[in-house]
Design an enzyme around this catalytic site. Structure first.
Site, PDB file in Angstrom:
ATOM      1  N   ARG A 162       0.644  -1.334  -0.045  1.00 12.96           N
ATOM      2  CA  ARG A 162       0.062  -0.038  -0.083  1.00 12.96           C
ATOM      3  C   ARG A 162       0.795   1.287  -0.194  1.00 12.96           C
ATOM      4  NH1 ARG A 162      -2.327  -3.653  -1.365  1.00 12.96           N
ATOM      5  NH2 ARG A 162      -4.280  -4.337  -0.581  1.00 12.96           N
ATOM      6  N   SER A 212     -11.475  -1.746   1.963  1.00 15.01           N
ATOM      7  CA  SER A 212     -11.014  -2.175   3.212  1.00 15.01           C
ATOM      8  C   SER A 212     -10.428  -0.733   4.050  1.00 15.01           C
ATOM      9  CB  SER A 212      -9.666  -3.103   2.896  1.00 15.01           C
ATOM     10  OG  SER A 212      -9.897  -4.105   2.375  1.00 15.01           O
ATOM     11  N   GLU A 282      -6.122   2.303   5.897  1.00 10.88           N
ATOM     12  CA  GLU A 282      -5.930   2.289   4.501  1.00 10.88           C
ATOM     13  C   GLU A 282      -6.769   3.532   4.048  1.00 10.88           C
ATOM     14  OE1 GLU A 282      -6.904  -0.697   1.203  1.00 10.88           O
ATOM     15  OE2 GLU A 282      -5.851  -1.602   2.629  1.00 10.88           O
TER      16      GLU A 282
END
Length: 289
Positions: A162, A212, A282
């Site tokens: 990420r 998410s 996230e």
């Protein structure tokens, strides 16, 4: 016209959470010159703008945004195929790029078929699903930085979980070239359908969300930590921890961004209390909560 300026644009129209206040200045970019011009305006004013695509990873304050918002979707949405490579502009929707690859018998983007974001956002955060990541198929990335467009090889993008170099340098991603492989279209379609069914059965796709909500903590799964903390179905206002998948916080009943933010904070505190694990979002939090 190279760009269009809209004043006081409601950001709930531009995020997948369907929440957020107004942007004081919202720029729609229509070509490369438009991006150069608007970035020059921002730099001369000493302001760092917010770059958005599909708004699929953003939680924007109900109080709105007092910095310029730049929407790239109208300028950089091209998709072209050359042999085993696919070039896509940053504003192209990832699922459309995946479908284009399939139509040309190219494999490697199947995992991305159900990801709701744009190419730019996916590359920026090295999006991934079902054991696939953007970095695995990226040959090069086009960025705009310091008034210059340039192409950066994948190995120089500092991709990790990420994360990409663009995050560190405030580089604007304008396009990407994917290096894929020839495969039987039936096999490609079968994988895409399989991933789609898995998403439908395990994710709350019927509600607005940002996918998410939390990054995967090393050695754990965020959804399981949340479930094991007894938080399935927990609510703040119109926000809820999805009983279908605890890694998703959803807007199930006209939630505000504040509802979602407070639920995120509550989940983080409870998981830390039960397991000593700090969950990182996230989702990118924008503005004052």
């Amino acid at each position: 016209m190279n760009y269009e300026l809209i004043k006081n644009e409601p950001m709930n129209k531009h995020t997948t959470f369907r929440t957020g206040g107004n942007a004081v200045e919202y720029y729609k970019i229509y070509n490369r010159s438009g991006l150069e011009e608007v970035m020059s305006i921002c730099e001369n004013a000493g302001i760092k703008p917010l770059i958005i695509g599909n708004g699929s990873n953003l939680l924007i304050s109900d109080k709105g945004i007092d910095i310029p918002v730049i929407d790239l979707r109208n300028a950089f949405d091209d998709i072209t195929v050359d042999g085993c490579t696919v070039h896509a502009g940053a504003g192209a929707v990832l699922s459309k790029v995946s479908m284009t690859a399939y139509e040309n018998g190219l494999s490697g983007l199947e995992f991305a078929f159900g990801i709701p974001g744009t190419v730019g956002g996916a590359v920026y955060m090295n999006a991934g699903a079902y054991n696939g990541e953007i970095k695995d198929i990226t040959e090069s990335v086009e960025i705009f930085k310091d008034g210059v467009f340039k192409t950066v090889p994948s190995e120089d993008m500092s991709f990790s979980y990420r994360h990409s170099r663009a995050m560190e340098e405030d580089a604007i991603i304008t396009g990407v070239t994917f290096n894929l492989k020839k495969e039987d279209k039936t096999e490609i379609r079968s994988m895409m359908d399989d991933f789609t069914e898995r998403r439908k059965s395990k994710q709350p796709l019927e509600y607005p969300s940002a996918g998410s909500t939390f990054k995967r903590p090393e050695g754990y799964f965020a959804g399981k930590l949340i479930m094991d903390s007894g938080l399935s179905g927990s609510k703040v206002g119109g926000a809820m921890v999805s009983p279908k998948h605890c890694g998703f916080i959803i807007n199930y009943d006209n939630a505000t961004s504040k509802d979602i933010f407070e639920l995120i904070t509550y989940v983080q505190n409870e998981v830390y209390k039960h397991f000593g694990v700090k969950l990182e979002t996230e989702v990118k939090l924008i503005g004052e909560f």
